[in-house]
Design an enzyme around this catalytic site. Structure first.
Site, PDB file in Angstrom:
ATOM      1  N   HIS A   1      -7.223   9.155  -1.026  1.00 46.28           N
ATOM      2  CA  HIS A   1      -5.726   8.659  -1.000  1.00 46.28           C
ATOM      3  C   HIS A   1      -5.943   7.043  -0.464  1.00 46.28           C
ATOM      4  O   HIS A   1      -6.577   6.752   0.413  1.00 46.28           O
ATOM      5  CB  HIS A   1      -4.859   9.282  -0.216  1.00 46.28           C
ATOM      6  CG  HIS A   1      -3.382   8.885  -0.196  1.00 46.28           C
ATOM      7  ND1 HIS A   1      -2.489   9.024  -1.485  1.00 46.28           N
ATOM      8  CD2 HIS A   1      -2.694   7.843   0.604  1.00 46.28           C
ATOM      9  CE1 HIS A   1      -1.523   8.323  -1.335  1.00 46.28           C
ATOM     10  NE2 HIS A   1      -1.614   8.017  -0.149  1.00 46.28           N
TER      11      HIS A   1
ATOM     12  N   GLU B   1      -1.939  22.382   0.960  1.00 45.05           N
ATOM     13  CA  GLU B   1      -0.856  22.446  -0.095  1.00 45.05           C
ATOM     14  C   GLU B   1       0.333  21.467   0.061  1.00 45.05           C
ATOM     15  O   GLU B   1       1.304  21.458  -0.729  1.00 45.05           O
ATOM     16  CB  GLU B   1      -0.284  23.986  -0.201  1.00 45.05           C
ATOM     17  CG  GLU B   1       0.547  24.647   1.059  1.00 45.05           C
ATOM     18  CD  GLU B   1      -0.406  25.390   2.081  1.00 45.05           C
ATOM     19  OE1 GLU B   1      -1.339  24.870   2.121  1.00 45.05           O
ATOM     20  OE2 GLU B   1       0.038  26.368   2.621  1.00 45.05           O
TER      21      GLU B   1
ATOM     22  N   LYS C   1     -12.557  -0.545  -3.660  1.00 46.50           N
ATOM     23  CA  LYS C   1     -13.996  -0.897  -3.197  1.00 46.50           C
ATOM     24  C   LYS C   1     -14.429   0.066  -1.999  1.00 46.50           C
ATOM     25  O   LYS C   1     -15.759   0.632  -2.108  1.00 46.50           O
ATOM     26  CB  LYS C   1     -14.215  -2.302  -2.853  1.00 46.50           C
ATOM     27  CG  LYS C   1     -15.603  -2.671  -2.993  1.00 46.50           C
ATOM     28  CD  LYS C   1     -15.648  -4.200  -2.989  1.00 46.50           C
ATOM     29  CE  LYS C   1     -16.962  -4.627  -2.792  1.00 46.50           C
ATOM     30  NZ  LYS C   1     -17.241  -5.792  -1.608  1.00 46.50           N
TER      31      LYS C   1
HETATM   32  C1  GAR Z   1      -7.348   6.117  -6.407  1.00 50.53           C
HETATM   33  O1  GAR Z   1      -6.900   4.876  -5.761  1.00 50.53           O
HETATM   34  C2  GAR Z   1      -6.929   7.328  -5.667  1.00 50.53           C
HETATM   35  O2  GAR Z   1      -7.108   7.071  -4.298  1.00 50.53           O
HETATM   36  C3  GAR Z   1      -5.653   7.461  -6.003  1.00 50.53           C
HETATM   37  O3  GAR Z   1      -5.606   7.395  -7.266  1.00 50.53           O
HETATM   38  C4  GAR Z   1      -6.482   6.297  -7.678  1.00 50.53           C
HETATM   39  C5  GAR Z   1      -7.436   6.971  -8.709  1.00 50.53           C
HETATM   40  O4  GAR Z   1      -8.219   5.989  -9.278  1.00 50.53           O
HETATM   41  N1  GAR Z   1      -5.272   8.839  -5.541  1.00 50.53           N
HETATM   42  C6  GAR Z   1      -3.766   9.123  -5.039  1.00 50.53           C
HETATM   43  O5  GAR Z   1      -3.269   8.263  -5.058  1.00 50.53           O
HETATM   44  C7  GAR Z   1      -3.545  10.333  -4.559  1.00 50.53           C
HETATM   45  N2  GAR Z   1      -2.537  10.720  -3.949  1.00 50.53           N
HETATM   46  P1  GAR Z   1      -9.527   6.516 -10.075  1.00 50.53           P
HETATM   47  O6  GAR Z   1      -9.097   7.589 -11.330  1.00 50.53           O
HETATM   48  O7  GAR Z   1     -10.115   5.277 -10.747  1.00 50.53           O
HETATM   49  O8  GAR Z   1     -10.583   7.276  -9.075  1.00 50.53           O
END
Ligand code: GAR
Length: 200
Positions: A108, A141, A171
């Site tokens: 996250h 969950e 990054k």
């Molecule tokens: C990432 O920044 C991840 O941390 C976020 O979605 C993006 C996906 O990027 N996830 C969340 O916000 C989960 N709550 P990616 O498809 O390039 O890995």
């Protein structure tokens, strides 16, 4: 060999970072399957281009647990040991979580428990924090909850907009997801309450 199941909904850059770590010998695992709930996810194409097994299991209009049963059945068929949510934008049911106890990770883009949910980077800018970052945690969950495995901190600069901050955080995401997977696969940790403690 440890078999990973990676769940995505979009771009798939965290999936690619894990795949690169494996290819470059920094992570002793193999990707058994990449599953997207979204047929248009760019990450699906990237996975196929790498020669990995990649499937779409559409979630639209499906009840949560019914969907999760399909996904778990697919993961079981591929003999997946560890599930990595990598931009998978769905809550998991108690059923799914119960099928892989302490074997589902999520990343996250904030220092949880700050700014769970959507657009964590925008939330950080709007709140005015001076540091943000990213978190890899075990999945339960609840939304972006569960014991924290790794975090990384980045500064929030006065000149930042959402894209600049997101890029700086991303990054670090790519770096710490591999670290977290490595730790969990090594089994060199124990969980006390909410704390994930390293063991020798
Ligand atoms: C990432 O920044 C991840 O941390 C976020 O979605 C993006 C996906 O990027 N996830 C969340 O916000 C989960 N709550 P990616 O498809 O390039 O890995």
């Amino acid at each position: 060999m440890n078999r990973l199941g990676i769940l995505i909904s979009g771009r798939g850059s965290n999936f690619e970072a894990i795949a690169d770590s494996i290819d470059e010998g920094r992570l002793d695992a193999e990707i058994a399957i990449v599953i997207s709930n979204n047929p248009h996810a760019k990450g699906l194409r990237k996975a196929k281009a790498r020669g990995l097994k990649a499937v779409c299991i559409r979630s639209r209009a499906m009840e949560r647990e019914a969907y999760d049963r399909l996904v778990v059945a697919t993961l079981r068929k591929e003999e997946v040991d560890l599930v990595c949510l990598a931009g998978f934008m769905r809550l998991l049911s108690a059923y799914f979580v119960g099928e892989y106890p302490n074997r589902i990770l999520n990343i996250h883009p904030s220092l949880l428990p700050s700014f769970p949910g959507l657009e964590a980077q925008v939330q950080a800018l709007e709140h005015g924090v001076k540091h943000s970052g990213c978190t890899v945690h075990f999945v339960d969950e609840h939304l972006d909850a569960g014991p924290i495995i790794c975090q990384a901190v980045v500064p929030v600069l006065d000149t930042d907009n959402e894209d600049a901050l997101a890029a700086r955080i991303l990054k670090e995401e790519h770096r710490i997801y591999t670290e977290a997977v490595r730790l969990v696969l090594s089994n060199r940790f124990r969980i006390e309450g909410r704390r994930v403690l390293r063991t020798p």
